[in-house]
Design a protein around this motif. Structure first.
Motif, PDB file in Angstrom:
ATOM      1  N   GLU A  25      54.916  61.285  40.103  1.00  0.00           N
ATOM      2  CA  GLU A  25      54.636  62.165  41.230  1.00  0.00           C
ATOM      3  C   GLU A  25      53.131  62.390  41.333  1.00  0.00           C
ATOM      4  OE1 GLU A  25      58.541  62.555  42.418  1.00  0.00           O
ATOM      5  OE2 GLU A  25      56.737  63.368  43.391  1.00  0.00           O
ATOM      6  N   PRO A  26      52.548  62.313  42.529  1.00  0.00           N
ATOM      7  CA  PRO A  26      51.113  62.527  42.665  1.00  0.00           C
ATOM      8  C   PRO A  26      50.653  63.864  42.100  1.00  0.00           C
ATOM      9  CG  PRO A  26      51.987  61.599  44.687  1.00  0.00           C
ATOM     10  CD  PRO A  26      53.160  61.928  43.810  1.00  0.00           C
ATOM     11  N   LEU A  27      51.427  64.918  42.332  1.00  0.00           N
ATOM     12  CA  LEU A  27      51.023  66.230  41.834  1.00  0.00           C
ATOM     13  C   LEU A  27      51.117  66.321  40.331  1.00  0.00           C
ATOM     14  CD1 LEU A  27      52.609  68.614  44.490  1.00  0.00           C
ATOM     15  CD2 LEU A  27      50.211  67.962  44.234  1.00  0.00           C
ATOM     16  N   LEU A  28      51.808  65.361  39.703  1.00  0.00           N
ATOM     17  CA  LEU A  28      51.877  65.332  38.250  1.00  0.00           C
ATOM     18  C   LEU A  28      50.905  64.325  37.666  1.00  0.00           C
ATOM     19  CD1 LEU A  28      55.741  65.510  37.695  1.00  0.00           C
ATOM     20  CD2 LEU A  28      54.075  67.365  37.634  1.00  0.00           C
ATOM     21  N   ASN A  29      50.005  63.826  38.516  1.00  0.00           N
ATOM     22  CA  ASN A  29      48.975  62.910  38.036  1.00  0.00           C
ATOM     23  C   ASN A  29      47.977  63.733  37.233  1.00  0.00           C
ATOM     24  OD1 ASN A  29      47.420  60.661  37.697  1.00  0.00           O
ATOM     25  ND2 ASN A  29      46.503  60.748  39.747  1.00  0.00           N
ATOM     26  N   ALA A  30      48.388  64.108  36.052  1.00  0.00           N
ATOM     27  CA  ALA A  30      47.770  65.199  35.306  1.00  0.00           C
ATOM     28  C   ALA A  30      46.461  64.779  34.660  1.00  0.00           C
ATOM     29  CB  ALA A  30      48.726  65.698  34.225  1.00  0.00           C
ATOM     30  N   THR A  31      45.669  65.745  34.325  1.00  0.00           N
ATOM     31  CA  THR A  31      44.432  65.526  33.611  1.00  0.00           C
ATOM     32  C   THR A  31      44.725  65.610  32.128  1.00  0.00           C
ATOM     33  OG1 THR A  31      43.969  67.873  33.807  1.00  0.00           O
ATOM     34  CG2 THR A  31      42.998  66.438  35.459  1.00  0.00           C
ATOM     35  N   HIS A  32      45.131  64.478  31.551  1.00  0.00           N
ATOM     36  CA  HIS A  32      45.448  64.476  30.123  1.00  0.00           C
ATOM     37  C   HIS A  32      44.201  64.644  29.281  1.00  0.00           C
ATOM     38  CE1 HIS A  32      49.786  63.403  30.062  1.00  0.00           C
ATOM     39  NE2 HIS A  32      49.504  63.046  31.291  1.00  0.00           N
ATOM     40  N   LEU A  33      43.064  64.265  29.843  1.00  0.00           N
ATOM     41  CA  LEU A  33      41.806  64.543  29.168  1.00  0.00           C
ATOM     42  C   LEU A  33      40.894  65.184  30.193  1.00  0.00           C
ATOM     43  CD1 LEU A  33      39.891  64.361  26.801  1.00  0.00           C
ATOM     44  CD2 LEU A  33      39.227  62.095  27.584  1.00  0.00           C
ATOM     45  N   ARG A  34      40.583  66.451  30.013  1.00  0.00           N
ATOM     46  CA  ARG A  34      39.758  67.161  30.976  1.00  0.00           C
ATOM     47  C   ARG A  34      38.652  67.861  30.225  1.00  0.00           C
ATOM     48  NH1 ARG A  34      42.826  71.722  33.679  1.00  0.00           N
ATOM     49  NH2 ARG A  34      42.104  72.892  31.884  1.00  0.00           N
ATOM     50  N   THR A  35      37.435  67.580  30.587  1.00  0.00           N
ATOM     51  CA  THR A  35      36.308  68.149  29.880  1.00  0.00           C
ATOM     52  C   THR A  35      35.375  68.836  30.853  1.00  0.00           C
ATOM     53  OG1 THR A  35      36.409  66.395  28.248  1.00  0.00           O
ATOM     54  CG2 THR A  35      34.410  67.694  28.321  1.00  0.00           C
ATOM     55  N   ASP A  36      35.185  70.094  30.674  1.00  0.00           N
ATOM     56  CA  ASP A  36      34.180  70.826  31.420  1.00  0.00           C
ATOM     57  C   ASP A  36      32.878  70.636  30.649  1.00  0.00           C
ATOM     58  OD1 ASP A  36      32.525  72.612  32.571  1.00  0.00           O
ATOM     59  OD2 ASP A  36      33.984  74.220  32.740  1.00  0.00           O
ATOM     60  N   SER A  37      32.122  69.581  30.983  1.00  0.00           N
ATOM     61  CA  SER A  37      30.999  69.140  30.167  1.00  0.00           C
ATOM     62  C   SER A  37      29.963  70.235  29.968  1.00  0.00           C
ATOM     63  CB  SER A  37      30.351  67.908  30.803  1.00  0.00           C
ATOM     64  OG  SER A  37      31.268  66.866  30.898  1.00  0.00           O
TER      65      SER A  37
END
Length: 261
Positions: free
Chosen positions: A47-59
């Motif tokens: 699902e597009p809305l579940l195209n999750a950010t498995h790695l998300r970094t607020d640099s």
């Protein structure tokens, strides 16, 4: 702050029709300003809305937070006493005082920011110069960013690591300034040690006008106005460094700041 930036970035991906396309997931040089605040790696999900950010970094944020953590936890081991960064004469203060800095603690802070910078350089989906990935093929101009192109080369990556490291270290210093000015550091007069509030909350101190002993008579304020607690200082620092990082990138890359909306 991170959640807000994620939302704004996802809106941008939806507007470009890229929210569910992993082939367009790489980040071009001088591209989205939000990626400076939040650099995220997405892969295709059912699902597009579940195209999750498995790695998300607020640099910008995490580099500053890591620097602050390293500085606090390792700097307290310094053999020399910290000095209050907000005092005109940099007077010595007890270890653990908000706004207290030392040379060893400052170096530890930059080490913390460097670990985030290197980790982001290794794991994040940059559009590499000469890459054969589908994302890189979107760009006809294969020049690197410093040559006026849109792709990341070795020089651009070195500058990225240096910039994130420096910005994170500055975030740690900003946290020290804010803590020294706005957060009260309470010392137990009997032991000379700084008292920390549970969960970062303010430490109660008996009012000098009070006639009733509430058990806090031995406590005194070493520095700070007591306007914010530790959590408030950390939030103020994180917001400032996240927004400041995007403003700096906007100026350097000549990308209008309004593009984040």
């Amino acid at each position: 702050m991170g959640s807000l930036l994620v939302f704004l970035h996802y809106r941008q991906l939806l507007a470009r029709g890229q929210a569910g396309d992993a082939s367009q997931a790489c980040w071009e040089y001088g591209g989205d300003l939000l990626v400076v605040g939040i650099v995220r790696y997405s892969h295709t999900c059912p699902e597009p809305l579940l195209n999750a950010t498995h790695l998300r970094t607020d640099s910008s944020n995490y580099a500053a937070v890591a620097a602050d953590t390293f500085s606090s936890e390792l700097g307290i081991l310094s053999q020399s006493k910290p000095r209050l960064i907000t005092s005109w004469n940099l007077r010595e203060v007890p270890p653990g005082t908000n706004g207290g800095v030392s040379f060893a603690g400052t170096l530890a802070g930059y080490l913390g920011a460097f670990t985030i910078a290197v980790t982001s350089a290794v794991l994040l989906p940059f559009c590499w110069s000469g890459s054969s990935s589908a994302g890189a093929k979107l760009f006809r101009d294969t020049r690197s960013g410093l040559q006026g192109g849109k792709e990341w080369g070795a020089q651009e990556m070195l500058l990225w690591v240096a910039a994130v490291t420096i910005w994170g270290g500055l975030g740690s210093l900003l946290d020290s300034f804010l803590g020294g000015w706005l957060q009260a550091s309470v010392v137990d007069a009997r032991t000379g040690k700084v008292i920390e509030g549970s969960g970062g909350a303010m430490v109660p101190v008996q009012s000098p006008h009070s006639t009733k002993d509430d058990g806090n008579a031995s406590r005194r304020v070493e520095s700070g106005l007591g306007i914010l607690d530790n959590n408030g200082v950390n939030i103020a620092m994180a917001i400032t460094m996240s927004i400041g990082g995007m403003i700096a990138a906007s100026y350097i890359w000549d990308v209008p700041l309004r593009n984040i909306f």
